[in-house]
Design a protein around this motif. Structure first.
Motif, PDB file in Angstrom:
ATOM      1  N   GLY A   1      24.205  46.057  30.079  1.00 27.08           N
ATOM      2  CA  GLY A   1      24.843  44.444  29.792  1.00 27.08           C
ATOM      3  C   GLY A   1      26.020  44.126  30.644  1.00 27.08           C
ATOM      4  N   MET A   2      25.957  44.873  32.050  1.00 22.80           N
ATOM      5  CA  MET A   2      27.145  44.374  32.919  1.00 22.80           C
ATOM      6  C   MET A   2      27.119  42.877  33.011  1.00 22.80           C
ATOM      7  SD  MET A   2      29.783  44.892  34.564  1.00 22.80           S
ATOM      8  CE  MET A   2      29.923  46.471  35.012  1.00 22.80           C
ATOM      9  N   ASP A   3      26.150  42.273  32.923  1.00 19.85           N
ATOM     10  CA  ASP A   3      25.901  40.755  33.061  1.00 19.85           C
ATOM     11  C   ASP A   3      26.583  39.987  31.937  1.00 19.85           C
ATOM     12  OD1 ASP A   3      23.959  41.756  31.466  1.00 19.85           O
ATOM     13  OD2 ASP A   3      23.039  39.697  31.400  1.00 19.85           O
ATOM     14  N   LEU A   4      26.506  40.645  30.887  1.00 18.67           N
ATOM     15  CA  LEU A   4      27.278  40.015  29.570  1.00 18.67           C
ATOM     16  C   LEU A   4      28.702  40.160  29.682  1.00 18.67           C
ATOM     17  CD1 LEU A   4      24.479  41.308  27.076  1.00 18.67           C
ATOM     18  CD2 LEU A   4      25.025  39.024  27.860  1.00 18.67           C
ATOM     19  N   HIS A   5      29.412  41.351  30.092  1.00 13.92           N
ATOM     20  CA  HIS A   5      30.496  41.432  30.478  1.00 13.92           C
ATOM     21  C   HIS A   5      31.313  40.600  31.413  1.00 13.92           C
ATOM     22  CE1 HIS A   5      31.052  45.181  28.013  1.00 13.92           C
ATOM     23  NE2 HIS A   5      29.829  45.652  28.301  1.00 13.92           N
ATOM     24  N   LEU A   6      30.483  40.376  32.431  1.00  9.31           N
ATOM     25  CA  LEU A   6      30.865  39.479  33.631  1.00  9.31           C
ATOM     26  C   LEU A   6      31.102  38.138  33.154  1.00  9.31           C
ATOM     27  CD1 LEU A   6      29.209  40.775  36.776  1.00  9.31           C
ATOM     28  CD2 LEU A   6      31.595  41.023  36.093  1.00  9.31           C
ATOM     29  N   ASP A   7      30.247  37.650  32.403  1.00  6.03           N
ATOM     30  CA  ASP A   7      30.079  36.510  31.600  1.00  6.03           C
ATOM     31  C   ASP A   7      31.238  35.993  30.618  1.00  6.03           C
ATOM     32  OD1 ASP A   7      28.593  33.721  31.093  1.00  6.03           O
ATOM     33  OD2 ASP A   7      28.588  34.482  29.225  1.00  6.03           O
ATOM     34  N   ARG A   8      31.455  37.245  29.757  1.00  2.00           N
ATOM     35  CA  ARG A   8      32.668  37.023  28.864  1.00  2.00           C
ATOM     36  C   ARG A   8      33.988  37.065  29.509  1.00  2.00           C
ATOM     37  NH1 ARG A   8      33.504  42.419  25.207  1.00  2.00           N
ATOM     38  NH2 ARG A   8      32.449  41.006  23.628  1.00  2.00           N
ATOM     39  N   LEU A   9      34.201  37.744  30.558  1.00  2.00           N
ATOM     40  CA  LEU A   9      35.527  37.733  31.437  1.00  2.00           C
ATOM     41  C   LEU A   9      35.487  36.172  32.127  1.00  2.00           C
ATOM     42  CD1 LEU A   9      35.545  41.115  32.877  1.00  2.00           C
ATOM     43  CD2 LEU A   9      37.040  40.448  31.220  1.00  2.00           C
ATOM     44  N   ARG A  10      34.411  35.635  32.786  1.00  2.00           N
ATOM     45  CA  ARG A  10      34.532  34.377  33.382  1.00  2.00           C
ATOM     46  C   ARG A  10      34.766  33.351  32.472  1.00  2.00           C
ATOM     47  NH1 ARG A  10      29.481  34.021  34.237  1.00  2.00           N
ATOM     48  NH2 ARG A  10      29.422  36.027  35.390  1.00  2.00           N
ATOM     49  N   THR A  11      34.193  33.353  31.443  1.00  2.00           N
ATOM     50  CA  THR A  11      34.292  32.208  30.429  1.00  2.00           C
ATOM     51  C   THR A  11      35.728  32.453  29.760  1.00  2.00           C
ATOM     52  OG1 THR A  11      32.043  32.118  29.633  1.00  2.00           O
ATOM     53  CG2 THR A  11      33.351  31.393  28.139  1.00  2.00           C
TER      54      THR A  11
ATOM     55  N   LEU B   1      35.589  52.390  29.746  1.00  3.25           N
ATOM     56  CA  LEU B   1      36.099  51.599  30.808  1.00  3.25           C
ATOM     57  C   LEU B   1      36.511  50.160  30.226  1.00  3.25           C
ATOM     58  CD1 LEU B   1      34.999  51.425  34.305  1.00  3.25           C
ATOM     59  CD2 LEU B   1      35.327  49.083  33.231  1.00  3.25           C
ATOM     60  N   THR B   2      37.636  49.864  30.544  1.00  7.46           N
ATOM     61  CA  THR B   2      38.222  48.255  29.908  1.00  7.46           C
ATOM     62  C   THR B   2      38.619  47.773  31.214  1.00  7.46           C
ATOM     63  OG1 THR B   2      39.036  49.354  27.897  1.00  7.46           O
ATOM     64  CG2 THR B   2      39.925  47.232  28.342  1.00  7.46           C
ATOM     65  N   VAL B   3      38.180  46.381  31.082  1.00  8.60           N
ATOM     66  CA  VAL B   3      38.732  45.448  32.109  1.00  8.60           C
ATOM     67  C   VAL B   3      39.584  44.386  31.567  1.00  8.60           C
ATOM     68  CG1 VAL B   3      37.936  43.970  33.916  1.00  8.60           C
ATOM     69  CG2 VAL B   3      36.809  45.632  33.459  1.00  8.60           C
ATOM     70  N   THR B   4      40.861  44.314  31.799  1.00 12.85           N
ATOM     71  CA  THR B   4      41.668  43.458  31.272  1.00 12.85           C
ATOM     72  C   THR B   4      42.150  42.364  32.292  1.00 12.85           C
ATOM     73  OG1 THR B   4      42.666  45.103  29.743  1.00 12.85           O
ATOM     74  CG2 THR B   4      44.017  43.199  30.167  1.00 12.85           C
ATOM     75  N   VAL B   5      41.991  41.195  31.966  1.00 19.47           N
ATOM     76  CA  VAL B   5      42.537  40.110  32.873  1.00 19.47           C
ATOM     77  C   VAL B   5      43.492  39.326  32.320  1.00 19.47           C
ATOM     78  CG1 VAL B   5      41.836  37.689  33.916  1.00 19.47           C
ATOM     79  CG2 VAL B   5      40.146  39.710  33.402  1.00 19.47           C
ATOM     80  N   TYR B   6      44.636  39.202  33.000  1.00 21.78           N
ATOM     81  CA  TYR B   6      46.297  38.694  32.639  1.00 21.78           C
ATOM     82  C   TYR B   6      46.848  37.657  33.389  1.00 21.78           C
ATOM     83  CZ  TYR B   6      48.286  42.182  35.389  1.00 21.78           C
ATOM     84  OH  TYR B   6      48.861  42.918  36.467  1.00 21.78           O
ATOM     85  N   SER B   7      47.968  37.177  32.890  1.00 16.73           N
ATOM     86  CA  SER B   7      48.659  36.276  33.980  1.00 16.73           C
ATOM     87  C   SER B   7      49.742  37.051  34.177  1.00 16.73           C
ATOM     88  CB  SER B   7      49.007  34.944  33.314  1.00 16.73           C
ATOM     89  OG  SER B   7      49.970  34.301  34.007  1.00 16.73           O
ATOM     90  N   ALA B   8      50.041  37.035  35.699  1.00 13.28           N
ATOM     91  CA  ALA B   8      51.165  37.500  36.365  1.00 13.28           C
ATOM     92  C   ALA B   8      52.547  36.964  35.771  1.00 13.28           C
ATOM     93  CB  ALA B   8      51.255  37.679  37.950  1.00 13.28           C
ATOM     94  N   HIS B   9      52.332  35.672  35.464  1.00 10.22           N
ATOM     95  CA  HIS B   9      53.419  34.729  34.974  1.00 10.22           C
ATOM     96  C   HIS B   9      53.947  35.412  33.579  1.00 10.22           C
ATOM     97  CE1 HIS B   9      53.250  32.466  38.658  1.00 10.22           C
ATOM     98  NE2 HIS B   9      51.796  32.540  38.316  1.00 10.22           N
ATOM     99  N   GLY B  10      53.099  35.930  32.834  1.00 10.93           N
ATOM    100  CA  GLY B  10      53.503  36.470  31.515  1.00 10.93           C
ATOM    101  C   GLY B  10      53.245  35.450  30.580  1.00 10.93           C
ATOM    102  N   GLU B  11      53.687  35.515  29.153  1.00 11.78           N
ATOM    103  CA  GLU B  11      53.402  34.396  28.260  1.00 11.78           C
ATOM    104  C   GLU B  11      54.579  33.337  28.183  1.00 11.78           C
ATOM    105  OE1 GLU B  11      51.944  36.562  24.354  1.00 11.78           O
ATOM    106  OE2 GLU B  11      53.630  37.915  25.012  1.00 11.78           O
ATOM    107  N   PHE B  12      54.509  32.312  27.147  1.00  9.43           N
ATOM    108  CA  PHE B  12      55.487  31.514  27.035  1.00  9.43           C
ATOM    109  C   PHE B  12      56.097  30.722  28.072  1.00  9.43           C
ATOM    110  CE2 PHE B  12      56.338  35.230  24.554  1.00  9.43           C
ATOM    111  CZ  PHE B  12      55.700  34.855  23.135  1.00  9.43           C
ATOM    112  N   THR B  13      54.904  30.309  28.837  1.00  9.12           N
ATOM    113  CA  THR B  13      55.272  29.562  30.370  1.00  9.12           C
ATOM    114  C   THR B  13      53.945  28.864  30.772  1.00  9.12           C
ATOM    115  OG1 THR B  13      55.761  29.901  32.520  1.00  9.12           O
ATOM    116  CG2 THR B  13      54.458  31.675  31.598  1.00  9.12           C
ATOM    117  N   THR B  14      54.410  27.754  31.289  1.00  7.01           N
ATOM    118  CA  THR B  14      53.179  27.059  31.778  1.00  7.01           C
ATOM    119  C   THR B  14      52.788  27.281  33.167  1.00  7.01           C
ATOM    120  OG1 THR B  14      54.799  25.134  32.708  1.00  7.01           O
ATOM    121  CG2 THR B  14      53.793  24.763  30.547  1.00  7.01           C
ATOM    122  N   ALA B  15      53.428  28.336  33.831  1.00  9.42           N
ATOM    123  CA  ALA B  15      53.011  28.955  35.059  1.00  9.42           C
ATOM    124  C   ALA B  15      51.529  29.273  35.264  1.00  9.42           C
ATOM    125  CB  ALA B  15      53.977  29.647  35.627  1.00  9.42           C
ATOM    126  N   SER B  16      51.212  29.905  33.836  1.00 14.29           N
ATOM    127  CA  SER B  16      50.001  30.523  33.615  1.00 14.29           C
ATOM    128  C   SER B  16      48.920  29.655  33.501  1.00 14.29           C
ATOM    129  CB  SER B  16      49.951  31.458  32.667  1.00 14.29           C
ATOM    130  OG  SER B  16      50.243  30.698  31.412  1.00 14.29           O
TER     131      SER B  16
END
Length: 271
Positions: free
Chosen positions: A45-55, A87-102
């Motif tokens: 199901g790698m296609d499903l994981h990639l779709d989840r992350l993209r969306t 295996l866990t893939v986490t996608v995050y903002s380097a700007h952190g929380e509570f900011t419009t920079a993200s």
């Protein structure tokens, strides 16, 4: 006044941490992820994981990293890992929380590996709990309620909790999707919930196997008319559920066996 560059500092258990990226990751509450099981260097199901992350990335950050970037990070992690792994893939903002920079910002990718997991053997006893996750269609981080309600369920003699929404419909478990069995068809609960990758894999394989399935509301009042139930996530296509808040489900093992069959025909792809 002399201008200078400020250097942030982080102390963990009294010790100064010299890696600023570690503290940045530890506080990355505005993030989403996907989790998968790797066996012999292959993933279903790698296609499903990639779709989840993209969306989810588009929803949270306004843009998504190319699939190639995700796969490159996964391959780098697996090159340094055993061929069997969680295996866990986490996608995050380097700007952190509570900011419009993200907003409209390219997110970062973190991949972690751990020991392979197959989930509990079951059967499980689940405590029905009134709760709905925020943004249930996104697999996001920082959901303390899931662990909180797990603890409360265990305190009352159950194995885990299952959630009931504000109109009385069963939706999902703490870290699980739900499926039910009426003796002829697999029933998916109709309620706001995460569309799990395991759930999606099973749904497409059940269609190919010509096994009846449908989505409909499931309430506590309708449980006596159902014969079985399972929970599922990236660990397993099904753990049998023996009971939900006093309602016995005697044919859960039959449903578990059926879903295991559907999972086995889902092809695995080399990373």
């Amino acid at each position: 006044m002399n201008e200078h560059t400020f250097t942030p500092q982080t102390v963990l258990n009294g010790q100064l941490i010299q890696e600023p990226q570690i503290s940045q990751l530890a506080c990355a509450g505005f993030a989403h992820f996907t989790a998968m099981q790797v066996r012999d260097g292959r993933v279903k199901g790698m296609d499903l994981h990639l779709d989840r992350l993209r969306t989810a990335s588009v929803a949270l950050f306004g843009q998504a990293r190319p699939d190639a970037d995700i796969l490159a990070s996964v391959r780098t992690a697996m090159a340094a890992s055993d061929k069997d792994a969680s295996l866990t893939v986490t996608v995050y903002s380097a700007h952190g929380e509570f900011t419009t920079a993200s907003m409209n910002a390219q997110p970062e990718i973190m991949v972690r590996t751990g020991a392979p997991a197959n989930g509990p053997t079951g059967p499980l006893k689940l405590l029905a709990t009134e709760y709905s996750r925020p943004l249930p269609d996104i697999k996001h981080v920082g959901e303390i309620s899931k662990t909180y309600y797990l603890h409360r369920a265990v305190e009352q003699g159950y194995d885990d909790a299952v959630f009931v929404d504000d109109v009385g419909c069963l939706s999902e478990g703490t870290i699980w999707n739900l499926a039910f069995w009426d003796g002829e068809a697999v029933i998916w609960p109709q309620a706001p919930k995460l569309q799990g990758t395991m759930m999606s894999m099973l749904q497409r394989q059940l269609r190919l196997l010509n096994i009846e399935q449908r989505t409909e509301p499931v309430t506590m009042a309708s449980l006596p008319s159902l014969r079985g139930a399972v929970v599922m996530n990236s660990w397993t296509p099904g753990v049998a559920v023996a009971e939900i808040s006093g309602h016995s489900l005697s044919e859960s093992e039959s449903l578990r066996t059926l879903l295991q069959r559907a999972y086995e025909v889902e092809p695995a792809q080399a990373i």
